[in-house]
Design an enzyme around this catalytic site. Structure first.
Site, mmCIF file in Angstrom:
data_model
loop_
_atom_site.group_PDB
_atom_site.id
_atom_site.type_symbol
_atom_site.label_atom_id
_atom_site.label_comp_id
_atom_site.label_asym_id
_atom_site.label_seq_id
_atom_site.Cartn_x
_atom_site.Cartn_y
_atom_site.Cartn_z
ATOM 1 N N ASN A 45 0.958 -1.185 0.018
ATOM 2 C CA ASN A 45 -0.070 0.055 0.063
ATOM 3 C C ASN A 45 0.666 1.435 -0.027
ATOM 4 O O ASN A 45 0.207 2.419 0.013
ATOM 5 C CB ASN A 45 -1.011 0.068 1.265
ATOM 6 N N ARG A 68 -2.608 -4.678 5.017
ATOM 7 C CA ARG A 68 -3.275 -5.124 6.183
ATOM 8 C C ARG A 68 -4.677 -4.506 6.566
ATOM 9 O O ARG A 68 -5.539 -5.068 7.009
ATOM 10 C CB ARG A 68 -2.445 -4.729 7.425
ATOM 11 N N ASP A 93 -2.624 -9.839 6.028
ATOM 12 C CA ASP A 93 -1.554 -9.503 7.190
ATOM 13 C C ASP A 93 -0.712 -10.733 7.288
ATOM 14 O O ASP A 93 -1.127 -11.721 7.791
ATOM 15 C CB ASP A 93 -2.378 -9.414 8.502
ATOM 16 N N SER A 172 17.940 -7.337 2.563
ATOM 17 C CA SER A 172 18.954 -6.347 2.623
ATOM 18 C C SER A 172 20.275 -6.699 2.873
ATOM 19 O O SER A 172 20.700 -7.895 3.152
ATOM 20 C CB SER A 172 18.729 -5.538 4.247
ATOM 21 N N TYR A 232 16.512 -5.967 12.644
ATOM 22 C CA TYR A 232 16.170 -5.797 11.140
ATOM 23 C C TYR A 232 17.268 -6.835 10.488
ATOM 24 O O TYR A 232 16.790 -7.479 9.618
ATOM 25 C CB TYR A 232 16.229 -4.603 10.801
ATOM 26 N N LYS A 236 16.363 -10.204 8.119
ATOM 27 C CA LYS A 236 16.769 -10.300 6.868
ATOM 28 C C LYS A 236 18.060 -11.160 6.651
ATOM 29 O O LYS A 236 17.947 -11.978 5.448
ATOM 30 C CB LYS A 236 17.512 -9.056 6.411
ATOM 31 N N VAL A 269 16.208 3.268 0.792
ATOM 32 C CA VAL A 269 15.211 3.949 -0.189
ATOM 33 C C VAL A 269 14.454 4.985 0.598
ATOM 34 O O VAL A 269 14.235 4.782 1.735
ATOM 35 C CB VAL A 269 14.293 2.733 -0.676
ATOM 36 N N LYS A 270 14.110 6.082 0.168
ATOM 37 C CA LYS A 270 13.286 7.183 0.524
ATOM 38 C C LYS A 270 12.035 6.897 1.015
ATOM 39 O O LYS A 270 11.002 6.814 -0.187
ATOM 40 C CB LYS A 270 13.581 8.428 -0.305
ATOM 41 N N THR A 271 11.691 6.330 1.902
ATOM 42 C CA THR A 271 10.124 5.939 2.167
ATOM 43 C C THR A 271 9.845 6.158 3.651
ATOM 44 O O THR A 271 11.126 6.409 4.584
ATOM 45 C CB THR A 271 10.151 4.291 2.047
#
Length: 313
Positions: A45, A68, A93, A172, A232, A236, A269-271
């Site tokens: 999304n 979700r 989900d 990653s 994280y 990964k 990434v720019k998120t």
């Protein structure tokens, strides 16, 4: 120019090359897919996931955008649908087994199966230089166990084809076993996870479970776990290891029923997940995942990629 600047220059040059490659259309000979090809993208999304949906749909596939919350997914898909792209929204989900089961049943009833699965759904609660493990259990549960359970649920739904079905997991570089920095300090464990004769689902599960236990008792800092975005990174690392394991397991499938599984690093990434502090656009971050999903001659499996190039796990 120092080493860091040269590395930055090389990355920027490669990003420009990849951006150019993205503008080159696939030939009719290369296009093994059609509007009837079904791709599922989890956690789609926003951010990288939404862009993967966008790029796959632009290539003419039918893409299932999962979220979700149905309303959030529908809002995200609105612009794509207005642009005439074939995108369908469904609630999912990945940390909820019942949600995965309902989704799998819906896929079976409405499409009879899928051709591509992109595991994008994931969480990260560290921002900037912060390295909190406060949410480690949720990170492992989502990024590793959720991804693993999704793969297991979708494999029986992978439709037979001459081109093979594809599974791509967003991972990653932070989860690399043998990176020069941020790797597991326990050499024996690292060697076990690297050795395909020793690698097993039980070993991967045991590794992340041990990490969670040590987070809970406060001993994790002295046990050789990665020191950058630790939870994280561990999630990964587990995804990467599971990708290699499943590639080995799936390699025995007969012609016409092949399933190719790989993972990739989209970069920083720019998120929203990075607090918009990344140096890579969502378009560039999504590119390698889309490229892996659509490879005309898919002969690679169990590999790790970044910027359309294989890198070491």
């Amino acid at each position: 120019m120092d080493k860091k600047e040269r590395a930055k220059e090389r990355r920027e040059k490669r990003r420009q090359e990849v951006s150019l490659l993205r503008t080159i259309p696939y030939s009719d000979h290369q296009r093994w897919w059609s509007i009837d090809t079904i791709a599922v993208v989890t956690g789609a999304n926003r951010g990288i996931g939404l862009e993967i949906v966008h790029q796959l749909a632009m290539h003419g596939l039918t893409v299932i955008l999962t979220s979700r919350e149905t309303g959030v997914g529908e809002e995200a898909a609105r612009v794509l649908l207005e642009g005439g792209l074939n995108v369908v929204v469904h609630k999912l989900d990945i940390v909820d087994p019942s949600s995965i089961k309902i989704f799998a049943e819906w896929i079976q009833q409405n499409y009879g199966g899928i051709d591509i699965l992109v595991n994008n759904a994931g969480v990260n609660f560290n921002v900037g230089t912060e390295n909190s493990v406060e949410s480690a259990e949720k990170v492992i549960e989502t990024n590793y166990f959720g991804t693993k359970n999704m793969i297991k649920a979708m494999i029986p739904l992978m439709r037979p084809s001459a081109s093979g079905a594809r599974i791509v997991s967003v991972s990653s570089r932070l989860g690399r076993l043998n990176g020069r920095r941020n790797r597991i300090g326990d050499v024996t464990l690292r060697q076990q996870l690297e050795d395909m004769n020793l690698l097993s689902e039980e070993l991967i599960d045991r590794t992340v479970t041990k990490f969670i236990e040590q987070v809970k008792d406060g001993s994790w800092t002295s046990c050789g776990w990665p020191q950058v975005f630790t939870d994280y990174s561990m999630s990964k690392l587990a995804v990467n290891a599971y990708t290699r394991l499943m590639a080995k397991i799936l390699s025995d499938r007969p012609e016409g029923q092949k399933i190719y599984i790989n993972c990739y690093c989209p970069g920083w990434v720019k998120t929203a997940m990075t607090g918009w502090a990344g140096h890579t656009t969502p378009e560039d971050g999504a590119d390698t995942g889309v490229w892996l999903a659509l490879l005309p001659e898919q002969f690679v499996r169990g590999k790790f990629f970044a910027e359309r190039r294989e890198i070491n796990f």
